[in-house]
Every structure is written in C-alpha cells, then in structure tokens.
Scaffold this motif. Structure first.
Motif, PDB file in Angstrom:
ATOM      1  N   TYR A   1      40.408  38.984  37.271  1.00 36.25           N
ATOM      2  CA  TYR A   1      41.462  38.513  37.643  1.00 36.25           C
ATOM      3  C   TYR A   1      41.487  36.814  37.457  1.00 36.25           C
ATOM      4  O   TYR A   1      42.559  36.267  37.520  1.00 36.25           O
ATOM      5  CB  TYR A   1      42.099  38.831  38.974  1.00 36.25           C
ATOM      6  N   TRP A   2      40.272  36.415  37.285  1.00 40.67           N
ATOM      7  CA  TRP A   2      40.142  34.775  37.276  1.00 40.67           C
ATOM      8  C   TRP A   2      39.891  34.244  36.040  1.00 40.67           C
ATOM      9  O   TRP A   2      39.166  33.447  35.593  1.00 40.67           O
ATOM     10  CB  TRP A   2      38.827  34.482  38.269  1.00 40.67           C
ATOM     11  N   GLU A   3      40.499  34.814  34.737  1.00 37.03           N
ATOM     12  CA  GLU A   3      40.519  34.617  33.403  1.00 37.03           C
ATOM     13  C   GLU A   3      39.082  35.048  32.940  1.00 37.03           C
ATOM     14  O   GLU A   3      38.453  33.931  32.431  1.00 37.03           O
ATOM     15  CB  GLU A   3      40.877  33.006  33.331  1.00 37.03           C
ATOM     16  N   TYR A   4      38.823  35.980  33.068  1.00 37.80           N
ATOM     17  CA  TYR A   4      37.366  36.361  32.695  1.00 37.80           C
ATOM     18  C   TYR A   4      37.451  37.939  31.999  1.00 37.80           C
ATOM     19  O   TYR A   4      38.109  38.755  32.607  1.00 37.80           O
ATOM     20  CB  TYR A   4      36.288  36.498  33.971  1.00 37.80           C
ATOM     21  N   LEU A   5      36.644  38.092  30.995  1.00 40.07           N
ATOM     22  CA  LEU A   5      36.758  39.346  30.372  1.00 40.07           C
ATOM     23  C   LEU A   5      35.317  39.458  29.606  1.00 40.07           C
ATOM     24  O   LEU A   5      34.747  38.647  29.034  1.00 40.07           O
ATOM     25  CB  LEU A   5      37.748  39.475  29.060  1.00 40.07           C
ATOM     26  N   LEU A   6      34.647  40.574  29.785  1.00 37.07           N
ATOM     27  CA  LEU A   6      33.435  41.279  29.102  1.00 37.07           C
ATOM     28  C   LEU A   6      33.910  42.472  28.463  1.00 37.07           C
ATOM     29  O   LEU A   6      34.488  43.104  28.751  1.00 37.07           O
ATOM     30  CB  LEU A   6      32.509  41.815  30.128  1.00 37.07           C
ATOM     31  N   ASP A   7      33.503  42.337  27.052  1.00 39.60           N
ATOM     32  CA  ASP A   7      34.023  43.542  26.176  1.00 39.60           C
ATOM     33  C   ASP A   7      32.999  44.542  26.597  1.00 39.60           C
ATOM     34  O   ASP A   7      33.553  45.651  26.365  1.00 39.60           O
ATOM     35  CB  ASP A   7      33.112  43.027  24.745  1.00 39.60           C
ATOM     36  N   GLU A   8      31.933  44.699  27.296  1.00 38.89           N
ATOM     37  CA  GLU A   8      31.042  45.684  27.785  1.00 38.89           C
ATOM     38  C   GLU A   8      30.379  45.223  29.228  1.00 38.89           C
ATOM     39  O   GLU A   8      29.807  44.457  28.905  1.00 38.89           O
ATOM     40  CB  GLU A   8      30.260  46.362  26.691  1.00 38.89           C
ATOM     41  N   ALA A   9      30.553  46.027  30.007  1.00 35.99           N
ATOM     42  CA  ALA A   9      29.875  45.846  31.374  1.00 35.99           C
ATOM     43  C   ALA A   9      29.223  47.048  31.637  1.00 35.99           C
ATOM     44  O   ALA A   9      29.699  48.115  31.134  1.00 35.99           O
ATOM     45  CB  ALA A   9      30.823  45.221  32.613  1.00 35.99           C
ATOM     46  N   LEU A  10      28.265  46.994  32.711  1.00 36.50           N
ATOM     47  CA  LEU A  10      27.364  48.296  33.026  1.00 36.50           C
ATOM     48  C   LEU A  10      27.876  48.290  34.393  1.00 36.50           C
ATOM     49  O   LEU A  10      28.142  47.372  35.498  1.00 36.50           O
ATOM     50  CB  LEU A  10      26.111  47.846  33.152  1.00 36.50           C
ATOM     51  N   PHE A  11      28.269  49.480  34.849  1.00 29.62           N
ATOM     52  CA  PHE A  11      28.781  50.002  36.348  1.00 29.62           C
ATOM     53  C   PHE A  11      27.836  51.034  36.882  1.00 29.62           C
ATOM     54  O   PHE A  11      27.279  51.912  36.047  1.00 29.62           O
ATOM     55  CB  PHE A  11      30.311  50.546  36.007  1.00 29.62           C
ATOM     56  N   THR A  12      27.348  51.068  37.932  1.00 32.33           N
ATOM     57  CA  THR A  12      26.195  51.462  38.449  1.00 32.33           C
ATOM     58  C   THR A  12      26.842  52.291  39.831  1.00 32.33           C
ATOM     59  O   THR A  12      27.559  52.035  40.701  1.00 32.33           O
ATOM     60  CB  THR A  12      24.920  51.028  38.661  1.00 32.33           C
ATOM     61  N   PHE A  13      26.069  53.282  40.273  1.00 26.46           N
ATOM     62  CA  PHE A  13      26.200  54.061  41.578  1.00 26.46           C
ATOM     63  C   PHE A  13      24.778  54.537  41.779  1.00 26.46           C
ATOM     64  O   PHE A  13      23.982  55.003  41.132  1.00 26.46           O
ATOM     65  CB  PHE A  13      27.104  55.172  41.590  1.00 26.46           C
ATOM     66  N   PRO A  14      24.505  54.381  43.345  1.00 26.54           N
ATOM     67  CA  PRO A  14      25.291  54.063  44.530  1.00 26.54           C
ATOM     68  C   PRO A  14      25.207  52.367  44.593  1.00 26.54           C
ATOM     69  O   PRO A  14      24.796  51.757  44.029  1.00 26.54           O
ATOM     70  CB  PRO A  14      24.457  54.584  45.835  1.00 26.54           C
ATOM     71  N   PRO A  15      26.280  52.081  45.203  1.00 28.71           N
ATOM     72  CA  PRO A  15      26.628  50.765  45.238  1.00 28.71           C
ATOM     73  C   PRO A  15      25.296  50.110  46.329  1.00 28.71           C
ATOM     74  O   PRO A  15      24.909  50.443  47.268  1.00 28.71           O
ATOM     75  CB  PRO A  15      27.909  50.494  45.984  1.00 28.71           C
ATOM     76  N   ILE A  16      24.815  48.556  45.858  1.00 33.99           N
ATOM     77  CA  ILE A  16      24.053  47.960  46.562  1.00 33.99           C
ATOM     78  C   ILE A  16      24.756  46.718  47.181  1.00 33.99           C
ATOM     79  O   ILE A  16      25.944  46.367  46.610  1.00 33.99           O
ATOM     80  CB  ILE A  16      22.926  47.440  45.894  1.00 33.99           C
ATOM     81  N   ARG A  17      24.809  46.435  48.516  1.00 35.21           N
ATOM     82  CA  ARG A  17      25.402  45.219  48.946  1.00 35.21           C
ATOM     83  C   ARG A  17      25.084  43.998  48.577  1.00 35.21           C
ATOM     84  O   ARG A  17      25.850  43.035  48.389  1.00 35.21           O
ATOM     85  CB  ARG A  17      25.482  45.718  50.563  1.00 35.21           C
ATOM     86  N   ALA A  18      23.925  43.886  48.447  1.00 31.23           N
ATOM     87  CA  ALA A  18      23.385  42.273  47.951  1.00 31.23           C
ATOM     88  C   ALA A  18      23.432  42.361  46.383  1.00 31.23           C
ATOM     89  O   ALA A  18      22.086  42.209  45.859  1.00 31.23           O
ATOM     90  CB  ALA A  18      21.860  42.312  48.569  1.00 31.23           C
ATOM     91  N   PHE A  19      24.448  42.337  46.025  1.00 32.66           N
ATOM     92  CA  PHE A  19      24.581  42.692  44.448  1.00 32.66           C
ATOM     93  C   PHE A  19      24.571  41.267  43.688  1.00 32.66           C
ATOM     94  O   PHE A  19      24.123  41.457  42.582  1.00 32.66           O
ATOM     95  CB  PHE A  19      25.925  43.399  44.229  1.00 32.66           C
TER      96      PHE A  19
END
Length: 348
Positions: A178-196
């Motif tokens: 939402y802050w004028e930022y775009l990646l053509d490809e990002a990596l999404f992982t599970f489970p979440p870590i809090r210190a990310f």
C-alpha cells in the motif's frame, strides 16, 4: 518446529542440524495446515555454525522529525545477514532508513556500530557495513528463482530474538504494498515467525534465499493462512554494484506520489497522504477514491503502479482521476523521487 532462542551459537547450530536432517511435511488439506510425520533425509552440506554466526541483530535510532518515524517509530529492531568478508550486511530497508544511529549485535552478543551503505526503495533492501573490528562468517547468495512452492527452508533471526524455524514455501507470486511498492515475485512462507524483519531465509546448502519483510494474513493465495513475505535475493544482484558505488541504483527514479492506498473492488482509497509530499501539494486527501490515471482505468493496486511508473521518471506530472462524493475530479500531481524526501544521512 521451533528452535528455542539462545545466545549460545553452538547450541543453535546443533539445533539447526536437527532441522536440516529431517524432511518436514506440511500437509495442506481442507484449508488446514498440519505438520506431517518426519522421516530421515540425506545429510545436507550445510555449515550450521557458519549460518548462525552470519545472522546479526540490528537496532536503529531514527530522529523523531524524519518522515518514516511517523509510521515506523524512532526505535527499531530487526535482523540482518553478513554477505561479504568486509562486514557488509543485507537487511530490510525500513528497519534502518533515516537512522541517525545503527548498531549490530553478533552471535556472541557483542555489539558494533554500523553505517548505512544504501537503501533501495524498489526492492526494499538496505545495506549496512559494521565497523570497529566486526568480523563474522558470510553467506553466499542463492539463486532464489530456483525456489519452488513446497520447498522447506530455514528462517533465522538475530539479536534478542535469535532463533531458527523450519518453514515451507507456500506461495511465490506478485506482491503489491500500500506504500507504493511492488515486487514482481515474492516468497511466502508458513509457519509465521514474529521476528521477521530482516530475517534470513536460507536453503539446505546454507545459502541466502531471501530477506524477511512482512507478517501477512494470507501467505497462501485465497486462504486465511498467516505467514511471512520474504524479498528474494534475486532482486539484489542486478543492482548490488550500483548500491555499493553510489548508494542507490543508477537508473531514473520512479515517480512517487506520497500516498497510502487501500484497494476495494478495483478502486483505490487514499488512506493517508504523507506530509510535504507531491500528493499533499496537489490537494489529494484521505477519503479520495482514485479511479483512473491518464485516462486509463486499472484492475487493482499492482496495475495502478505499473501504469503510474510507465508514465515516465520522477518529476512526471501524473494526471489522476479522483472521485470525491459523486464528483469526478482531475488531480494532476507533480511526482517526485521518493529518496529525496528521506533523510538517509541524518547527520547532514
């Protein structure tokens, strides 16, 4: 599977070898994610001690009158990864941008001052160099394009939250912020870590795949599965020489408006307008709906950014079409270079 955080690097390294020595099956059935039965795997050629010691903690102090302090605060904590033998550290840029003081904490608990080398708003990466005798092993960059959905990797954090987690890649897709930022490809992982933020994403060979950026509510597209978004290191390699030599990429800057946007049914709601930004100067205000740009409609946030950046470099006049109530209003915005609005050297 979570490794308990410990300041003792050898213990964490031993725990990592346990993680790498098994295959963790994350089965996804009926919208739920569960950890499957672990089975023995071939030993991976990973130097766990080296990996642990390459990840550092980062703390940054940012002046209260800086632009980013309004949204990110003045005291920031995160992680970073040493990527060469001279103390060069890769992190996520928002942790350190506009900082007047930066400190890195090595795996042995010792702290060192660091300087900002570069901030790249396109990828979101930041580069630091630790000083005053800092030494640590460094990690090679992996080919992050080769990462596939279903791969099991390691996410490591430094500092007070030092630890390692086995994670599964559950998504590899475009990301629009939402802050004028775009990646053509990002990596999404599970489970979440809090210190990310700034965390290292490492493959089974001990090479760096990505840098942690966000906690997300939908790591797997179309499912309410929380996880993390990592920026692939493939976004760094084409511009690394520019960042080291000049502190920024040597290409025309993208036009920046200075708005925070929220997408709703193909339209974009202006949530916030940055003070002293081009959008504020043009009279754009929270509650406006952006419905067109240069006579063109758009299909969503990513499409809007591509049309915006396709108009020309920073300084280009951006002809927005804005709905205010029932009135369609043209709002021309003289765009700017985002970096020029940041105090990347607050000592000057």
């Amino acid at each position: 599977m979570r490794v308990v955080s410990t300041p003792v690097a050898p213990r964490l390294a031993a725990a990592i070898l346990i993680l790498v020595g098994v295959t963790i099956g994350l089965g996804i059935t009926g919208g739920a994610v569960g950890v499957g039965t672990a089975r023995a795997a071939e030993p991976a050629p990973l130097d766990a001690e080296r990996v642990v010691r390459s990840v550092v903690g980062i703390s940054a102090v940012v002046p209260p009158d800086s632009q980013s302090s309004r949204t990110l605060g003045t005291d920031r904590e995160g992680s970073g990864v040493v990527i060469d033998g001279s103390g060069l550290i890769l992190t996520i840029g928002y942790t350190v941008m506009e900082a007047s003081q930066i400190q890195v904490t090595a795996a042995d608990g010792r702290s060192y001052p660091a300087n900002l080398v570069a901030y790249d708003p396109v990828s979101g990466f930041g580069l630091l160099r630790a000083e005053m005798g800092f030494t640590a092993p460094w990690l090679r960059l992996a080919n992050s394009d080769a990462v596939k959905e279903g791969d099991t990797l390691l996410a490591l954090s430094g500092g007070d939250n030092r630890g390692a987690t086995a994670v599964k890649v559950v998504g590899k897709r475009e990301f629009a912020g939402y802050w004028e930022y775009l990646l053509d490809e990002a990596l999404f992982t599970f489970p979440p870590i809090r210190a990310f933020n700034g965390a290292a994403l490492v493959n089974r060979e001990g090479r760096l795949v990505g840098i942690g950026s966000l906690l997300v509510a939908e790591a797997m597209e179309g499912r309410p599965l929380p996880g993390n978004m990592f920026v692939p290191v493939s976004a760094l390699e084409p511009v690394l020489a520019d960042l080291l030599a000049y502190g920024r990429r040597q290409e025309p800057a993208r036009p920046w408006l200075g708005v925070t946007l929220r997408e709703e049914m193909g339209r974009l709601l202006v949530d916030k307008v940055s003070p002293r930004s081009p959008a504020e100067s043009a009279g754009l205000r929270p509650g406006d709906w952006i419905v067109g740009i240069g006579g063109q409609r758009f299909s969503g946030l990513a499409d809007f950014y591509r049309k915006l950046w396709g108009l020309g470099p920073a300084g280009t006049i951006v002809p927005l079409e804005v709905m205010r109530g029932a009135t369609l209003t043209p709002v021309p915005v003289t765009s700017a270079d985002r970096v020029r609005f940041l105090r990347l050297n607050p000592t000057l």
